[in-house]
Design an enzyme around this catalytic site. Structure first.
Site, PDB file in Angstrom:
ATOM      1  N   GLU A  99       3.248  52.338  14.347  1.00 31.88           N
ATOM      2  CA  GLU A  99       2.166  53.310  14.193  1.00 31.88           C
ATOM      3  C   GLU A  99       2.618  54.766  14.321  1.00 31.88           C
ATOM      4  O   GLU A  99       2.199  55.627  13.531  1.00 31.88           O
ATOM      5  CB  GLU A  99       1.049  53.005  15.204  1.00 31.88           C
TER       6      GLU A  99
ATOM      7  N   GLU B   2       0.514  43.498  17.934  1.00 34.21           N
ATOM      8  CA  GLU B   2      -0.604  43.694  18.859  1.00 34.21           C
ATOM      9  C   GLU B   2      -1.342  42.379  19.108  1.00 34.21           C
ATOM     10  O   GLU B   2      -1.665  42.047  20.254  1.00 34.21           O
ATOM     11  CB  GLU B   2      -1.542  44.769  18.323  1.00 34.21           C
TER      12      GLU B   2
END
Length: 273
Positions: free
Chosen positions: A147, A127
């Site tokens: 995730e 990210e």
């Protein structure tokens, strides 16, 4: 390679050094594969601000210590357990968005940011990577957004930014499968721009930064700003915005110096004027 440390910035999990006009920002928690902690996030945000505030800094290289880039969030450390985090709790309370700014979700430095990736660059690491401008990776680096495998959401911006940076089919595969990606795959889908031998990503990123440093800083910053500013505009609006940003650059002393240096067959000396 000897890098001069800057002791005015950084924390126990984030170091800042200088090599010429390049600020080197190092995620420095190697025993945890540089998993994100409060100390690291506070140091990161302060480093972005320091780079933009210092006109002698023309580029930033972001890397990780100990052969890893970043293994993502350390939930225990981010909860402020033990000594780590307590020192910075006031900073986090004063700015509830500090962690997002540190991860380049809510903040974009005006200076170019080059990522030098070795080892793990997963979850929150991938990210943060999406907030950088140019990306170099060692051939054994590992990428991925894990995730969903843990029933979580990659809330650091990936569902918005990743499909804008790589083809949607690749973005959705990465987002929905949570599988790891090799450096070769990351290069093939456009997540990173170049793969280099292990252990050389930092040197390669510093070479890119040095090339940036040799260019006119006002021009570099205006070009970066234009690319991001116009990304979601129509072509007509984008071209108009480009002219608005670009034309003033031609009237600067740096532009005249660039032309003069070319004519005189010498390196230009830019003064941000």
């Amino acid at each position: 390679m000897d890098h001069r440390s800057d002791h005015r910035t950084g924390t126990e999990h984030l170091t800042v050094a200088r090599q010429g006009a390049t600020m080197i920002v190092t995620l420095n928690r190697p025993e945890a594969k540089n998993a994100l902690s409060i100390a690291m996030l506070v140091g990161l945000y302060d480093a972005w601000l320091a780079a933009d505030a210092d006109d002698t800094v023309r580029s930033v290289v972001l890397t990780g210590a100990g052969g890893s880039f970043c293994a993502g969030m350390d939930l225990k450390a981010l909860a402020g357990a033990g000594m780590d985090g307590e020192r910075y709790r006031d900073r986090m309370k004063a700015d509830p968005d500090l962690h997002w700014k540190a991860m380049l979700r809510h903040h974009r430095p005006r200076k170019p940011v080059v990522a030098a990736v070795e080892g793990y660059c997963v979850a929150g690491g991938t990210e943060i990577l999406q907030g950088t401008d140019i990306r170099v990776a060692g051939e054994s680096a590992t990428f991925g957004l894990f995730e969903v495998r843990r029933g979580l959401f990659p809330i650091g911006g990936s569902t918005v930014r990743l499909p804008r940076q790589i083809a949607r089919t690749h973005a959705l595969e990465m987002l929905l499968t949570g599988r790891p990606y090799t450096a070769a795959e990351a290069e093939r889908i456009g997540l990173v721009g170049r793969v280099v031998p292990d252990g050389t990503a930092l040197d390669a990123a510093l070479d890119v930064a040095e090339r940036i440093n040799g260019c006119g800083p006002l021009a570099v910053e205006a070009v970066k700003a234009s690319v991001y500013e116009t990304a979601e505009m129509t072509e007509t609006d984008g071209l108009a915005a480009e002219l608005k940003r670009g034309w003033p650059v031609f009237g600067t002393a740096d532009a005249k110096e660039g032309a003069r240096a070319f004519a005189e067959k010498r390196d230009p000396v830019y003064r941000r004027a």
